[in-house]
Write an enzyme that holds these catalytic residues in place. Structure first.
Site, mmCIF file in Angstrom:
data_model
loop_
_atom_site.group_PDB
_atom_site.id
_atom_site.type_symbol
_atom_site.label_atom_id
_atom_site.label_comp_id
_atom_site.label_asym_id
_atom_site.label_seq_id
_atom_site.Cartn_x
_atom_site.Cartn_y
_atom_site.Cartn_z
ATOM 1 N N GLN A 103 39.162 -7.247 17.396
ATOM 2 C CA GLN A 103 37.852 -7.098 17.060
ATOM 3 C C GLN A 103 37.360 -7.086 15.534
ATOM 4 O O GLN A 103 37.213 -6.010 14.965
ATOM 5 C CB GLN A 103 37.229 -5.664 17.712
ATOM 6 N N HIS B 290 38.890 -6.480 21.645
ATOM 7 C CA HIS B 290 38.818 -8.265 21.821
ATOM 8 C C HIS B 290 37.486 -8.608 21.304
ATOM 9 O O HIS B 290 36.422 -8.302 21.712
ATOM 10 C CB HIS B 290 38.781 -8.245 23.296
ATOM 11 N N LEU B 291 37.613 -9.550 20.330
ATOM 12 C CA LEU B 291 36.409 -10.083 19.482
ATOM 13 C C LEU B 291 35.219 -10.374 20.370
ATOM 14 O O LEU B 291 35.439 -11.154 21.401
ATOM 15 C CB LEU B 291 36.806 -11.174 18.795
ATOM 16 N N HIS B 292 34.108 -9.476 20.208
ATOM 17 C CA HIS B 292 32.942 -9.860 21.112
ATOM 18 C C HIS B 292 31.900 -9.406 19.942
ATOM 19 O O HIS B 292 31.923 -8.491 19.093
ATOM 20 C CB HIS B 292 33.030 -9.346 22.084
ATOM 21 N N LEU B 293 30.609 -10.113 20.011
ATOM 22 C CA LEU B 293 29.303 -9.667 19.632
ATOM 23 C C LEU B 293 28.584 -9.321 20.911
ATOM 24 O O LEU B 293 28.698 -9.696 21.883
ATOM 25 C CB LEU B 293 28.568 -10.780 18.841
#
Length: 360
Positions: free
Chosen positions: A156, A193-196
């Site tokens: 993230q 965990h990379l998210h927008l």
């Protein structure tokens, strides 16, 4: 195979204005992006994939100059997945913990892919697609997660692709109420965990038109001239890549300095001076606000609301009815202040970031 939403710069909506109709959720014509997202989200709600039925949330505007938008969303506080234990802003991805490769595949609404005429990736090592997933514990209508190629297992930490895609998502919508946001680790991100986040909020927020102080206007960089203190970028459709690169320079500096941060992407008026009296109604561009903040690790949570991307922007999802009914604007500000950097530290950081962008 997932539905693909392929777009180009020609699909950006560039003639948007804030009107009373748009503030009441009445948008004259939905863009293809809006139609695809709204239809897909509603279908997953109908299929029972969400943890609760959202309905029309009870909403009130708090009395006072900041016009906080308070909403009662008790079920999210009860039903949402327990946040992961976060120990560091630069914590590595852990495949053993929950991540978006473990979701029900039916939760995927579509994949966003930008057609540029050549390669669809921004740069070597960057993903070329954004997977849009329904948030099963929604804040508001259309609440989704924008995940850059989940199989790449990015932690993230924002990348240029994630920032640019976030801005472009807002530009693809013809609804001024569509918002995108990001919580860093230590800034109330619950999954590493990379998210927008993306969602619709059909109430005007003050940050859409609040005056700003120029810092490096050539790079679209300003400071908010109001509470809570934050850094603001502004871009219209032709400068997205340049401004996204400048935002990345800021967030990369924050990560390396171990500063937690929240970002909020919204349609907003062009930057204007404090002295100007009229608040422009134009929403042709996007305002991106970056709030460096005090890090929060462990399980600490406020009883009324957590201070993350939407709360800093003026949207307050409440966990309990008593606080929703009785809280005052001053009490909201007092809670938010606990998570802001001390003024001297914020000003020092602002000077460092201004110098960094001027040197580019």
């Amino acid at each position: 195979m997932e539905l693909q939403f392929i777009y180009s710069n020609r699909d950006f909506v560039t003639d948007l204005c804030r009107t009373k109709q748009s503030d009441n959720g009445l948008v004259s014509s939905l863009s293809e992006f809006d139609k695809t997202l709204r239809t897909g989200w509603t279908e997953r709600l109908r299929r029972g994939l969400l943890r609760y039925h959202l309905g029309d949330l009870q909403t009130r505007i708090l009395p006072g100059p900041y016009r906080y938008v308070a909403q009662l969303n008790i079920q999210r506080g009860i039903e949402r997945r327990k946040p992961q234990e976060i120990l560091s802003i630069q914590q590595q991805f852990n495949a053993k913990q929950f991540n978006f490769n473990k979701i029900n595949p039916e939760e995927v609404i579509f994949e966003m892919i930008k057609h540029t005429g050549g390669s669809m990736a921004l740069s070597e090592g960057e993903p070329c697609k954004m997977t849009v997933i329904v948030n099963v514990s929604p804040l508001e209508f259309g609440h989704c997660l924008l995940v850059p190629d989940p199989s790449r297992c990015f932690p993230q930490v924002l990348t240029p692709f994630a920032i640019q895609s976030g801005i472009e998502s807002v530009l693809l919508s013809s609804d001024p109420g569509f918002r995108v946001g990001f919580n860093s680790l230590g800034g109330f991100a619950s999954v590493n965990h990379l998210h927008l986040h993306g969602y619709y909020l059909n109430h005007e927020l003050k940050i859409e038109s609040v005056p700003v102080k120029p810092l490096v206007p050539g790079k679209g960089f300003y400071r908010l001239a109001d509470f809570p203190p934050g850094l603001l970028f502004y871009t219209e459709s032709e400068d997205v890549e340049k401004v996204a690169g400048a935002i990345f320079q800021v967030t990369d500096f924050l990560v390396n300095g171990n500063y937690a941060h929240n970002l909020f992407f919204t349609r907003g008026c062009p930057p204007y001076d404090v002295q100007k009296e009229k608040e422009p109604t134009s929403r042709r561009g996007v305002r991106i606000i970056v709030w460096p903040r005090i890090s929060c690790f462990g399980a600490k949570e406020e009883s009324a609301f957590n201070v993350a991307l939407c709360e800093l922007a003026g949207h307050l999802p409440f966990k309990n009815k008593h606080d929703y009914d009785h809280i005052t604007e001053q009490e909201v500000m007092d809670i938010i202040k606990q998570y802001l950097l001390p003024e001297e530290e914020f000003l020092r950081l602002e000077q460092q970031l201004t110098a960094r962008l001027m040197d580019l």
